[in-house]
Scaffold this motif. Structure first.
Motif, short mmCIF file in Angstrom:
data_model
loop_
_atom_site.label_atom_id
_atom_site.label_comp_id
_atom_site.label_asym_id
_atom_site.label_seq_id
_atom_site.Cartn_x
_atom_site.Cartn_y
_atom_site.Cartn_z
N ALA A 34 2.90 -51.73 2.72
CA ALA A 34 3.94 -51.46 3.72
C ALA A 34 4.68 -52.73 4.09
CB ALA A 34 3.31 -50.83 4.97
N ILE A 35 3.96 -53.84 4.22
CA ILE A 35 4.60 -55.12 4.57
C ILE A 35 5.62 -55.49 3.50
CG2 ILE A 35 4.20 -57.62 4.71
CD1 ILE A 35 1.44 -56.98 5.93
N ASP A 86 -3.87 -52.59 -1.16
CA ASP A 86 -4.08 -52.34 0.26
C ASP A 86 -2.81 -51.76 0.87
OD1 ASP A 86 -5.80 -53.45 2.83
OD2 ASP A 86 -3.64 -53.56 3.18
N TYR A 87 -2.96 -50.68 1.64
CA TYR A 87 -1.78 -50.00 2.18
C TYR A 87 -1.03 -50.83 3.20
CZ TYR A 87 -3.22 -45.71 -0.18
OH TYR A 87 -3.55 -44.78 -1.13
N TYR A 88 -1.74 -51.64 3.98
CA TYR A 88 -1.03 -52.53 4.91
C TYR A 88 -0.15 -53.50 4.11
CZ TYR A 88 -4.23 -51.06 8.68
OH TYR A 88 -4.93 -50.35 9.61
N ASP A 89 -0.73 -54.10 3.07
CA ASP A 89 0.04 -55.06 2.26
C ASP A 89 1.24 -54.38 1.62
OD1 ASP A 89 -1.87 -56.91 2.89
OD2 ASP A 89 -2.94 -56.77 0.98
#
Lengths: 443, 311
Positions: free
Chosen positions: A276-277, A271-274
């Protein structure tokens, strides 16, 4: 830990012979501690003491250059655990993993998108640093994919392969670009270390625990591999943060030379959000390089902005030249807005003035990089300072009216400013976001 | 030779602030949210006790929001036009553990609701949702001094977290919080000395340090995030070294700062990642309570917190 003057004094002959030009050995030691005099000035120093002192003069975390020419970048040479203690020096390199199992077109398309990942924020250019090509297929395919990479990106490259034969062939066609090799571990370090030495290439060293890692580093240094980057493998984020913190402490607090190298983190999140985090977490906590897969502009901009924040020198806020800036096709009737010379203040106001499509002047006052309220509190953005800027930067010559728009947060200076400057003061919005509506309703 | 791990142990402990009172404690809340209590720097689990995860409070208003970005409005749908429905969506659909209610509608420029109406709103909300509450004034000092005492009274015994006390205006709020059994938010403008000073002033009025959360005033990603980041690290280091007057948990207003930025409004994903990274980065510098707006950003951060605390 750096040696103090007294620690150094213990290593000196203590004869006060004055050959160094100073009155006593203690005085010489103090100068050495401040790095203001070379060790060679002492003719009687023992070889052991000299090598100790020379080692101490080296950076605690080695400075490593990746790539060549215009796109090369440096990591390492960090000196503190927390940015307020001084600053973080060399921004984390942000890189992308491309797998050789992707089609040629897909590889080209991703490289094209990666090339576009350049942004400007508060007067600084933000860009990505590295492309890694990872082997999933056979050696033949790996070399094909590498060739596409070499032809389609100027960025420094990294070779990720478990296959030593493929890796050697890859090095033979790409060594001029100084690729980063990935990676030396318990089973292959002798061969890959020799390869790194032969072509003078930087090399990632991988071991799950830091004790193992330091042993491997020592072996590689003995083999002559010099530019090493540390990797503690795949593990949960909290463990990774612990490792990164520990590596930094080992280097800075214990002068552990075997761990005095920058670290790399490789992120594997679907997942791209994960993703980036996790990248942001490792940038904040000491990683010299982070590798991701996502190449969307929104993700890259967020990660690069975080890097910019973390690596801003706390003692030197980003600032611009204080002066009068014309925005758009200004005339002698254009409104004048005043703000500070703190980059963030100025560029935020600039963005909104541009968005309003109303030509205007922005008067940037020299507040030594302080923001509006901070500068006001420090008396650098008061009636006197603004009046001085109005005079010095030719506002009266540029426009024929005498109206000045000030930020809503400093409405309290209106009276004083009006009196001192002779301008009519108009209180603008508190937040820059209100500027377009404000300018439109001005007349 | 074995590498000797460098462990840092601290004498200090961050105070635990409990938000919400259940029936057993004289309130009507379904749960109690605890923040703080740690004896180590953020996420360094091997160096001390970190008993409480960072928590997320969903921000809601007492009126339909006036200047929210389109993306935020879409995320909540029709419910956002009715504050009670908005609150219920946060709790029922997004599983908010607590809510942060901003009394925006009492602001002279946003409807200028009377203190009586505000108090009635708080009472009604306490009936409709059972999670603990953070209650904020509208930011207009004069009006807040009229509104917050009655809101505090309306929530008496519910052990809310109420804010924000500032150096120039704290006495009225502290008196109410003391009288009604709440906790207080002490706000300082990215300044460790003022944070410390304000905590001392508040505790001098008789409110225990254990009932204070610090609002260090954060900036969003790209908008001064690093200032708050470093102030929080400095304050936390001082607190763990033994300075009790700085040993308060941090509350960070992530949503309101993020959604002011130009970048957040570019695309849904960019807005969400902007709020997400602002929150997660502040967790690394010590944030204990994050007040957020976008449900997807809150979900991202919550998932990250779970991953960090998985053992």
């Amino acid at each position: 830990m750096a040696l103090s003057g007294l620690d150094i004094y213990k290593l000196l002959p203590k004869t006060n012979c004055r050959q160094c030009g100073l009155a006593t050995c203690l005085a010489f030691a103090m100068q050495l501690a401040k790095k203001t005099i070379p060790i060679e000035k002492c003719p009687f120093i023992s070889p052991e003491a000299k090598s100790t002192l020379e080692a101490q003069a080296l950076p605690l975390i080695k400075l490593i250059t990746l790539g060549t020419d215009k796109t090369k970048f440096e990591i390492g040479n960090e000196t503190v655990m927390f940015r307020h203690e001084e600053k973080f020096r060399n921004p984390t390199g942000v890189g992308f993993i491309i797998e050789d199992s992707l089609s040629d077109d897909e590889i080209k398309s991703r490289l094209g998108k990666i090339k576009q990942l350049k942004f400007e924020r508060v007067g600084q250019e933000l860009f990505v640093n590295l492309v890694a090509i990872k082997q999933n297929k056979d050696a033949g395919r790996y070399l094909e994919a590498l060739k596409i990479l070499l032809d389609n990106t100027d960025l420094p490259i990294m070779l990720m392969s478990e296959d030593l034969i493929a890796l050697k062939q890859a090095v033979s066609i790409s060594h001029a670009r100084k690729p980063l090799l990935y990676s030396a571990h318990q089973e292959n370090f002798a061969q890959i270390g020799t390869l790194a030495k032969e072509f003078q290439l930087p090399l990632v060293v991988t071991a799950q625990d830091i004790n193992q890692l330091s042993l491997l580093v020592k072996e590689l240094v003995n083999l002559g591999a010099k530019d090493l980057i540390l990797n503690t493998g795949t593990k949960p984020i909290a463990d990774k943060l612990w490792d990164l913190t520990q590596l930094r402490r080992q280097a800075l607090k214990k002068t552990n030379r075997a761990l005095g190298y920058p670290a790399i983190t490789i992120i594997d999140q679907a997942d791209y959000y994960d993703e980036a985090i996790e990248a942001a977490a490792y940038i904040a906590k000491y990683s010299g390089i982070v590798l991701i897969k996502g190449f969307s502009a929104w993700e890259a901009l967020a990660i690069l902005t975080l890097r910019q924040n973390i690596y801003t020198d706390p003692q030197k806020p980003l600032q611009i030249d204080p002066k009068l800036y014309p925005i758009g096709q200004v005339s002698r009737n254009s409104p004048v807005l005043v703000t500070t010379n703190f980059s963030l203040s100025y560029y935020t106001v600039l963005g909104e003035v541009e968005a309003s499509k109303i030509p205007a002047y922005i008067l940037s006052v020299d507040t030594q990089g302080m923001s509006v309220l901070t500068a006001w509190a420090a008396e650098k953005f008061n009636a006197e300072a603004i009046t001085k800027s109005l005079d010095n930067f030719g506002v009266k010559e540029a426009v024929e009216h005498k109206n000045l728009i000030i930020p809503g947060y400093v409405a309290m200076i209106s009276g004083d400013l009006e009196e001192q400057s002779g301008f009519k003061i108009i209180v603008g919005p508190k937040e820059a976001a209100g500027i377009p509506a404000f300018l439109k309703n001005l007349n | 030779m074995e590498t000797q791990i460098v462990l840092e142990k601290w004498p200090g402990v961050i105070s635990t602030v409990s938000i919400g009172a259940t029936k057993a404690e004289g309130g009507t809340r379904s749960n109690v949210v605890k923040i703080g209590g740690q004896t180590a720097m953020p996420l360094l689990f091997r160096e001390g006790v970190i008993p409480n995860k960072p928590k997320i409070a969903f921000e809601i208003w007492d009126i339909a929001p006036l200047d929210f970005d389109e993306e935020l409005l879409c995320a909540y749908g029709k419910a956002i036009r009715d504050p009670f429905a908005w609150a219920e969506v946060c709790v029922n659909d997004y599983k908010a553990e607590l809510l942060c209610l901003k009394m925006q509608g009492t602001h002279p420029d946003f409807g200028n609701k009377t203190p009586q109406d505000a108090a009635k709103f708080v009472s009604t909300l306490l009936h409709k949702v059972k999670v603990p509450l953070v209650i904020l004034g509208s930011g207009d000092d004069f009006k807040d001094n009229l509104v917050m005492p009655v809101c505090s009274e309306a929530a008496k015994g519910e052990r809310c977290l109420i804010g924000c006390a500032v150096q120039e205006n704290y006495k009225t709020l502290v008196a109410s919080v003391l009288a009604d059994g709440h906790n207080i938010i002490a706000e300082s403008p990215i300044d460790i000395n003022i944070a410390k000073q304000l905590n001392i002033l508040i505790s001098d009025m008789g409110l225990a340090l254990e009932r204070i959360a610090i609002n260090p005033t954060i900036g969003a990603l790209g908008y001064g995030l690093e200032y708050a980041y470093s102030i929080m690290e400095r304050a936390r280091l001082a607190a763990l070294s033994g300075d009790k007057t700085l040993a308060s948990p941090f509350i960070c207003f992530v949503g309101q700062e993020t959604w002011k930025t130009k970048e957040a409004k570019v695309s849904p994903q960019q807005g969400i990642i902007w709020e997400t990274l602002t929150a997660t980065s502040l967790i690394q510098s010590g944030a204990d309570l994050l007040v957020m707006r976008h449900p997807q950003a809150a979900r991202n951060v919550s998932k990250h917190i779970e991953a960090l605390f998985r053992e």
